[in-house]
Design a protein around this motif. Structure first.
Motif, PDB file in Angstrom:
ATOM      1  N   LYS A 175       0.819  -1.172   0.113  1.00 36.60           N
ATOM      2  CA  LYS A 175       0.023   0.081   0.155  1.00 36.60           C
ATOM      3  C   LYS A 175       1.038   1.294  -0.075  1.00 36.60           C
ATOM      4  O   LYS A 175       1.924   1.080   0.592  1.00 36.60           O
ATOM      5  CB  LYS A 175      -1.084  -0.115   1.288  1.00 36.60           C
ATOM      6  CG  LYS A 175      -2.070  -0.827   1.140  1.00 36.60           C
ATOM      7  CD  LYS A 175      -3.048  -0.657   2.431  1.00 36.60           C
ATOM      8  CE  LYS A 175      -4.384  -1.334   2.391  1.00 36.60           C
ATOM      9  NZ  LYS A 175      -4.182  -2.936   2.428  1.00 36.60           N
ATOM     10  N   ASP A 176       0.374   2.384  -0.538  1.00 35.79           N
ATOM     11  CA  ASP A 176       0.937   3.452  -0.492  1.00 35.79           C
ATOM     12  C   ASP A 176       1.092   4.181   1.083  1.00 35.79           C
ATOM     13  O   ASP A 176       0.034   3.951   2.030  1.00 35.79           O
ATOM     14  CB  ASP A 176       0.211   4.733  -1.186  1.00 35.79           C
ATOM     15  CG  ASP A 176       0.349   4.420  -2.590  1.00 35.79           C
ATOM     16  OD1 ASP A 176       0.778   3.267  -3.145  1.00 35.79           O
ATOM     17  OD2 ASP A 176       0.175   5.306  -3.445  1.00 35.79           O
ATOM     18  N   LYS A 177       1.892   4.932   1.406  1.00 39.44           N
ATOM     19  CA  LYS A 177       2.035   5.301   2.527  1.00 39.44           C
ATOM     20  C   LYS A 177       1.226   6.451   2.741  1.00 39.44           C
ATOM     21  O   LYS A 177       0.940   7.621   1.868  1.00 39.44           O
ATOM     22  CB  LYS A 177       3.539   6.000   2.907  1.00 39.44           C
ATOM     23  CG  LYS A 177       4.356   5.200   3.348  1.00 39.44           C
ATOM     24  CD  LYS A 177       6.007   5.628   3.701  1.00 39.44           C
ATOM     25  CE  LYS A 177       7.073   4.885   3.119  1.00 39.44           C
ATOM     26  NZ  LYS A 177       8.243   5.481   2.533  1.00 39.44           N
ATOM     27  N   GLY A 178       0.195   6.737   3.755  1.00 44.35           N
ATOM     28  CA  GLY A 178      -0.647   7.820   3.753  1.00 44.35           C
ATOM     29  C   GLY A 178      -1.961   7.274   3.060  1.00 44.35           C
ATOM     30  O   GLY A 178      -2.910   8.296   2.894  1.00 44.35           O
TER      31      GLY A 178
ATOM     32  N   SER B 175      -4.693   6.392  -0.362  1.00 41.48           N
ATOM     33  CA  SER B 175      -4.589   6.989  -1.617  1.00 41.48           C
ATOM     34  C   SER B 175      -5.593   8.215  -1.533  1.00 41.48           C
ATOM     35  O   SER B 175      -5.987   8.443  -0.570  1.00 41.48           O
ATOM     36  CB  SER B 175      -5.290   5.808  -2.677  1.00 41.48           C
ATOM     37  OG  SER B 175      -6.369   4.964  -1.916  1.00 41.48           O
TER      38      SER B 175
ATOM     39  N   ARG C 252      -2.331   9.605  -4.355  1.00 49.00           N
ATOM     40  CA  ARG C 252      -1.795  11.110  -3.934  1.00 49.00           C
ATOM     41  C   ARG C 252      -0.755  11.602  -4.838  1.00 49.00           C
ATOM     42  O   ARG C 252       0.145  11.036  -5.026  1.00 49.00           O
ATOM     43  CB  ARG C 252      -1.785  11.157  -2.439  1.00 49.00           C
ATOM     44  CG  ARG C 252      -2.904  11.016  -1.629  1.00 49.00           C
ATOM     45  CD  ARG C 252      -2.556  11.292  -0.130  1.00 49.00           C
ATOM     46  NE  ARG C 252      -1.507  10.342   0.319  1.00 49.00           N
ATOM     47  CZ  ARG C 252      -0.370  10.815   0.625  1.00 49.00           C
ATOM     48  NH1 ARG C 252      -0.181  12.051   0.794  1.00 49.00           N
ATOM     49  NH2 ARG C 252       0.540  10.055   1.133  1.00 49.00           N
TER      50      ARG C 252
ATOM     51  N   TRP D 279       8.305  11.292  -4.709  1.00 51.17           N
ATOM     52  CA  TRP D 279       7.198   9.950  -4.746  1.00 51.17           C
ATOM     53  C   TRP D 279       7.627   8.942  -3.687  1.00 51.17           C
ATOM     54  O   TRP D 279       7.235   7.758  -3.742  1.00 51.17           O
ATOM     55  CB  TRP D 279       7.075   9.606  -6.092  1.00 51.17           C
ATOM     56  CG  TRP D 279       6.568  10.506  -7.013  1.00 51.17           C
ATOM     57  CD1 TRP D 279       7.167  11.533  -7.935  1.00 51.17           C
ATOM     58  CD2 TRP D 279       5.182  10.645  -7.387  1.00 51.17           C
ATOM     59  NE1 TRP D 279       6.214  12.189  -8.668  1.00 51.17           N
ATOM     60  CE2 TRP D 279       5.062  11.968  -8.186  1.00 51.17           C
ATOM     61  CE3 TRP D 279       3.928  10.102  -6.893  1.00 51.17           C
ATOM     62  CZ2 TRP D 279       3.870  12.366  -8.878  1.00 51.17           C
ATOM     63  CZ3 TRP D 279       2.718  10.653  -7.236  1.00 51.17           C
ATOM     64  CH2 TRP D 279       2.807  11.663  -8.333  1.00 51.17           C
ATOM     65  N   ASP D 280       7.979   9.428  -2.350  1.00 47.05           N
ATOM     66  CA  ASP D 280       8.359   8.632  -1.464  1.00 47.05           C
ATOM     67  C   ASP D 280       7.231   7.816  -0.871  1.00 47.05           C
ATOM     68  O   ASP D 280       7.465   6.570  -0.578  1.00 47.05           O
ATOM     69  CB  ASP D 280       9.264   9.149  -0.257  1.00 47.05           C
ATOM     70  CG  ASP D 280      10.471   9.796  -0.856  1.00 47.05           C
ATOM     71  OD1 ASP D 280      10.999   9.367  -1.913  1.00 47.05           O
ATOM     72  OD2 ASP D 280      10.951  10.842  -0.280  1.00 47.05           O
ATOM     73  N   HIS D 281       6.006   8.416  -0.958  1.00 48.39           N
ATOM     74  CA  HIS D 281       5.101   7.656  -0.368  1.00 48.39           C
ATOM     75  C   HIS D 281       4.316   6.450  -1.483  1.00 48.39           C
ATOM     76  O   HIS D 281       3.680   5.927  -0.953  1.00 48.39           O
ATOM     77  CB  HIS D 281       3.542   8.581  -0.363  1.00 48.39           C
ATOM     78  CG  HIS D 281       3.165   9.339  -1.401  1.00 48.39           C
ATOM     79  ND1 HIS D 281       4.119  10.252  -2.244  1.00 48.39           N
ATOM     80  CD2 HIS D 281       1.883   9.239  -2.300  1.00 48.39           C
ATOM     81  CE1 HIS D 281       3.277  10.762  -3.493  1.00 48.39           C
ATOM     82  NE2 HIS D 281       2.138   9.853  -3.281  1.00 48.39           N
ATOM     83  N   VAL D 282       5.202   6.554  -2.480  1.00 47.00           N
ATOM     84  CA  VAL D 282       4.577   5.289  -3.377  1.00 47.00           C
ATOM     85  C   VAL D 282       5.494   4.210  -3.272  1.00 47.00           C
ATOM     86  O   VAL D 282       6.778   4.528  -3.244  1.00 47.00           O
ATOM     87  CB  VAL D 282       4.683   5.790  -4.790  1.00 47.00           C
ATOM     88  CG1 VAL D 282       4.148   4.581  -5.845  1.00 47.00           C
ATOM     89  CG2 VAL D 282       3.661   6.957  -5.183  1.00 47.00           C
TER      90      VAL D 282
ATOM     91  N   GLY E 218       8.690   4.221  -5.018  1.00 49.19           N
ATOM     92  CA  GLY E 218       9.361   5.681  -5.165  1.00 49.19           C
ATOM     93  C   GLY E 218       9.017   6.198  -6.584  1.00 49.19           C
ATOM     94  O   GLY E 218       9.517   7.290  -7.129  1.00 49.19           O
TER      95      GLY E 218
END
Lengths: 838, 289
Positions: free
Chosen positions: A673-676, A678, A691, A788-791, A794
């Protein structure tokens, strides 16, 4: 006739109308030679006749008598040109590649015999000028041929930039059009010759009805399909089928269709049956006659309109209003839509040229409920959005196979392809903008009418919610329905026409305020990733040395800039299965590579964990674990993280032991999953909107011949902000292709429909003009990889964002050069000559 | 339906596929007609099956008839030029979008009207010389005109290439069954130079919006011989005898090359082609200096 074919002796007795291409593909079974345009324009079918490259689609087969013919298969695989194509990534979907390779080997061999040193870019481009690559891989093709001629690949094996490149340069890669099954029949489509009519007809045997109801609403609409032993026979039967037409009043031209007295194409009960060109659900709307108006998407919309009205009244310097138009753009994948269906008691096998084999499998299961379904797309010769859904080719092939008990192949001709396989809708945009040099975008309003024939779903204005901060804004999208073929999603749906209007609007306001267009964008644009790109762009010599002010003289140079963004999506259910087989790592998922390099993304993600293992990527079968549709720029962010997850699971299993120790072991990787979370916390058909927005800035230099109205694009810089790039070579190639397609959109491509009969007149590749190798500018691609660190992994996809702002940057460059603001796309020579200030 | 001859097939095969040609084919593939021979008066006789690529690249022809060579080298694509023939490019059928589209009938398919006349677009003719409003497609014909080339026809006397045309209703004036066998060119002129240019959207491989070809021979600072023709503007290939006369006997200059064409556009959509043709004429004359 008797000939030498790839070194062997052959005899064949061709019919007078047989082309060399047909005989080579069918009688000789050498399917490396591709047929795409059928009119000698694209060069995909090029063969060597006594060493001379010729187009085989127009060459009478009888003319091969006594000659020696070499096709791509006969070149082998170790020719320096093939090696260079493999290592330097001189291809994407690969459908045009056999033609390019064949021509380039002849050029190479002649060059090495007669000349020394490296041929110039111009010399190579001249030699290859009879070839089209819709993916736009020209830059790498030019480099590859130059390097091969320089001897760089004489005595070494290439390192493939792209997993499947060796198969694509030798003709071994099998596309749907190359599939032949035993006892296979060929299908042909019976189409309406009228723009609007009630039809009655009787079906002959071995045929099926395709039309639902009894009303046709556009010329070229499928009515029925017939099958026969050969394509010629099937076409003859289709041609002879008697359709009785009871004509209904029709209206093709959008300007007429919008009038209150125009004949209505869908009455109230039928509106829900109108096809949609939107990806996904489309938007709610109100109908009035043929005009379908969406509800406004607004942010302080009333304020926006008030400010714009006031600015107009007082002639505010930062106010700009204009009407922009864009022509329809045809996808023109070089492999046409094609399907081979094999319906049997125990289930259906469907070979189809698709961007979404999982999606097709689900659609087939829902519609026909066969005991089981397998969908196969080993290689796909381009898609660009036109091959996302179950098309006429697949429906006809399945129905005909079910009816006849034979496997059936249905392949679109180029005329069918350019008529009825979708297109980017034409648009008419009313733009109003009010800008201030320091205070941002004060107000903007767009009212966009989409011209998608009988289809709804044009979404252009609404994209404005994503651009240039949070100033007051008012957007409305409409469809003008007409008796013309339906549109479909096309690479960044709505994006290029949006940028065509808005990015020219920003440029015009900068001009009127005497501001630097890049600085103005940086002031207005809150997007951090794009702001980083503006800062780099401002320092480029191309920008700093751009011409300022009015020019005189015949040839004028100009530099223009435009920006774009695009949503980030991923297929969150993507799984990659890894098995160790014969000591190799074999990765599988139910997706397909349409030329974007998704195989290579998977390989590279696994290689990050296993840097010296042999990795095989098997795509193109629906039986593999769930994989993404190749659409919405979602593939990379879907398969990359899942592949890495699978590789890590295998590494955990091995616990430091070599890969061979895990023979037969299978692990399945999932996309973390993405951090934080979608942006939209629900999935639609496995897809989630994440996001953040992908960003792009294009800077383009043109030279305009102000007397011949000719615009030549000299240089393009593309700044792309999509985070970590998984596969640098294929990503750069795709970005260059996005630029080439954008140039085609800006300058050449124009779908033309006869306003009275609804016949698509641009139904061949002479009249529908794709950019060629000699139109290719010098290109520089810059990747901005932060943000794009939340993906997981990256990085995200770039297939759409890399093309959206190109056409607008060309237009702004033309304005910079000439003072002519091109409101109408494409910027044809006649328009330029008539519009230029004298 | 009458029989049609097939030379290189680059036009005919496309019309076979689109249904515009349905009769019997007589293939000329094994009929020879491929030789290029000097004539007794010092000119050349070029067989009808000689390829366009040969016209473009043969060093002897390029030196003798540079306008022909440059024109041939600029049309279509390399692969088409290697298949297309001299006879074929002179006698090819119109590229009109309506003629090439099986949905329409027109004057050239045995129909009664011209659908293009109602919707001419930017590609149509400037000069409305005949019922057809599509420009004549042959670039090579333009070069042949300015060299006073002569066409040999098997069943009737030889005639000037110019007399193959001059009827806007038909693409050429040969009768069914007549075969163009060769083109004869008069002796080359020492010191001649030439220019060819086409106006298109892309860099190459496109039918021209307009095109021009010229040759000039300058002796002692004076033009002693000039040939100028333009294409893309009329249903026939057009030689500009008036421009040639105006040039002859004059010292070359940019001013002299700036010719203004006394034309009235048949359609508002094609008015832009008049200044376009004027520019092309100046450009090719400049090239030919």
């Amino acid at each position: 006739m008797r000939l030498t074919f790839n070194g062997g002796s052959r005899e064949h007795d061709p019919a007078p109308d047989d082309t060399a291409a047909e005989v080579i593909r069918t009688a000789f079974g050498a399917t490396g030679t591709k047929v795409s345009c059928g009119a000698g324009v694209c060069g995909a079918c090029t063969i060597l006749v006594d060493g001379e490259p010729k187009v085989s689609c127009l060459l009478p087969a009888a003319h091969l008598d006594g000659t020696s013919v070499t096709t791509v298969e006969g070149i082998g695989g170790d020719h320096p040109v093939q090696r260079a194509f493999v290592e330097l990534d001189a291809l994407q979907c690969g459908f045009c590649t056999p033609g390019f390779v064949t021509e380039a080997t002849a050029f190479h061999d002649r060059w090495r015999e007669d000349r020394e040193g490296v041929p110039s870019r111009e010399e190579v481009a001249d030699a290859l000028s009879g070839h089209l690559c819709r993916c736009g891989a020209y830059e790498n093709i030019l480099t590859a041929v130059q390097k091969a001629c320089a001897g760089a690949f004489d005595d070494r094996e290439p390192i493939p930039a792209r997993v499947e490149a060796p198969d694509k340069v030798t003709g071994a890669a099998e596309y749907t059009v190359d599939v032949t099954l035993e006892n296979m029949l060929h299908g042909a489509i019976v189409r309406s010759s009228q723009p609007h009519a009630r039809v009655t007809f009787e079906l002959p045997e071995d045929s099926v009805r395709l039309l639902e109801g009894d009303i046709v609403r556009y010329t070229g609409q499928p009515i029925a399909a017939v099958a026969a032993g050969t394509l010629e026979e099937a076409r003859k039967i289709a041609h002879a089928l008697k359709i009785s037409y009871e004509p209904l009043p029709s209206v093709v031209d959008p300007d007429e269709a919008r009038r209150p007295d125009a004949p209505v194409i869908f009455d109230q009960n039928e509106r829900k049956n109108a096809p949609s060109s939107a990806e996904g659900a489309g938007f709610p709307a109100r109908w009035k006659g043929n005009v379908r108006s969406g509800y406004p998407s607004a942010w302080r919309g009333r304020t926006a309109r008030k400010r714009l009205d006031a600015a107009r009244e007082r002639n505010a310097p930062g106010y700009f209003a204009a009407t922009f138009t864009t022509a329809g753009q045809s996808h023109t994948a070089l492999e046409p839509h094609a399907s081979v269906a094999d319906w049997r008691a125990d289930g259906l096998t469907l070979y189809t040229s698709t961007q979404g084999l999982g999606h097709i499998k689900a659609a087939v299961a829902k519609r026909w409920s066969p005991p089981k379904v397998e969908v196969i797309a080993r290689h796909v010769g381009g898609g660009f959005g036109a091959k996302l859904s179950l098309g006429t080719d697949a429906v006809a092939a399945i129905e005909l196979s079910r009816k006849t008990g034979h496997p059936v192949k249905v392949e679109m001709s180029r005329a069918e392809e350019l008529t009825d396989t979708g297109y980017r809708p034409g648009t008419r945009t009313e733009l109003r903008m009010l800008g201030t040099p320091t205070g941002g975008l004060a107000a903007i309003s767009l009212d966009v009418a989409g011209h998608g024939g009988v289809s709804t779903g044009s979404m252009v204005a609404t994209l404005g919610l994503m651009m240039y901060g949070r100033g007051p804004r008012h957007f409305r999208d409409r469809d003008i329905i007409g008796n013309a073929p339906p549109a479909s999603p096309f690479r960044g749906p709505g994006g290029p026409p949006f940028a065509w209007a808005v990015e020219q609007g920003v440029d015009e306001i900068a001009h009127r305020l005497g501001a630097d267009p890049l600085k103005l964008r940086r002031t207005w644009d809150g997007n951090l990733r794009r702001r980083a790109l503006y800062e780099i762009a401002e320092e480029l010599p191309l920008w700093r040395e751009r011409p300022i002010g009015a020019q005189t003289g015949r040839f004028r140079r100009g530099v223009g800039v435009a920006a774009a963004n695009w949503i980030y999506t991923a297929d969150v259910d993507t799984k990659i299965e890894i098995t160790v087989r014969d000591g190799r790592i074999v990765a599988r998922t139910a997706t397909q590579d349409i030329g974007t390099g998704v195989r290579t993304v998977i390989r590279n993600a696994i290689r990050d964990v296993f840097d010296d293992a042999e990795i095989v990527v098997e795509l193109g079968h629906s039986g593999a674990p769930h994989g993404p549709v190749a659409g919405g720029s979602r593939s990379t962010a879907s398969v990359g993280p899942a592949a890495r997850d699978a590789a890590r699971k295998l590494a955990d299993h091995l616990d430091g032991k070599p890969v061979s120790e895990a023979e037969g072991v299978t692990v399945v990787g999932q996309r973390p999953k993405d951090k934080g979370g979608s942006a939209v916390p629900v999935s639609m058909d496995h897809m989630r909107i994440g996001r953040g927005l992908a960003g792009a800035v294009h800077m383009t230099e043109v030279e305009v011949d102000t007397l011949l109205g000719h615009t030549r694009v000299l240089k393009v810089w593309g700044g792309i902000a999509v985070g970590t790039v998984y596969s640098r070579q294929t990503a750069r190639n795709q970005c260059e292709g996005g630029i080439v397609q954008g140039i085609g959109y800006a300058l050449y491509e124009e779908r033309i429909t006869d306003p009275r009969t609804g016949v698509v007149l641009s139904a061949n590749l002479e009249d529908y003009r794709l950019p060629g190798i000699k139109d290719t500018p010098e290109m520089t691609i810059h990747f901005h990889e932060d943000g794009w660190d939340h993906v997981p992994g990256g990085g995200i996809g770039l297939g759409e964002v890399c093309t959206i702002s190109v056409a607008a940057s060309v237009a702004n460059a033309v304005f910079n050069a000439t003072g002519f603001r091109p409101l109408d796309l494409p910027i044809r020579p006649d328009r330029l000559l008539e519009g230029m200030p004298r | 339906m009458t029989a049609e001859y097939r030379a290189g097939g680059t036009d005919l095969m496309e019309r076979r596929a689109s249904g515009r040609s349905t009769g019997h084919i007589i293939d000329l593939y094994d009929q020879g007609l491929r030789s290029i021979e000097p004539t007794p008066d010092g000119g050349f006789r070029i067989g009808a099956m000689v390829t366009v690529d040969t016209l473009a690249t043969d060093p002897v022809l390029a030196k003798a008839y540079p306008a022909l060579s440059k024109t041939a080298g600029s049309l279509a694509t390399p692969q088409i030029r290697r298949a297309a023939t001299v006879g074929g490019v002179l006698l090819q059928k119109t590229r009109c979008r309506y003629y090439r589209n099986e949905h329409y009938e027109c004057l050239k398919t045995g129909g009664t009207g011209c659908p293009a006349r109602d919707n001419p677009g930017e590609r149509a003719v400037v000069l409305d010389v005949g019922p057809c409003v599509a420009p004549h497609p042959s670039s090579v014909a333009l070069a042949m005109l300015i060299y006073d080339a002569v066409a040999e026809v098997d069943r009737s006397p030889s005639r000037r290439v110019a007399d193959l045309y001059s009827d806007g209703a038909r693409d050429h004036l040969l009768e069914d069954g007549e075969l163009l066998t060769a083109i004869t060119l008069p002796p080359p002129v020492e010191g001649e130079r030439a220019g060819y240019k086409r106006a298109i959207s892309r860099a190459s491989a496109e039918w021209p919006l307009a095109e021009a070809v010229a040759h000039l021979t300058v002796r002692d600072g004076v033009i002693i011989r000039a040939g100028v023709a333009v294409g893309g503007v009329a249903a026939v290939p057009l030689r500009l005898a008036g421009v040639e006369q105006a040039l002859t006997g004059q010292p070359p200059s940019e001013e002299l090359f700036t010719r203004s064409l006394d034309w009235t556009a048949a359609f508002p959509e094609t008015a832009y082609k008049i200044p376009l043709a004027e520019t092309l004429i100046r450009d090719v004359l400049t090239q030919a200096l």
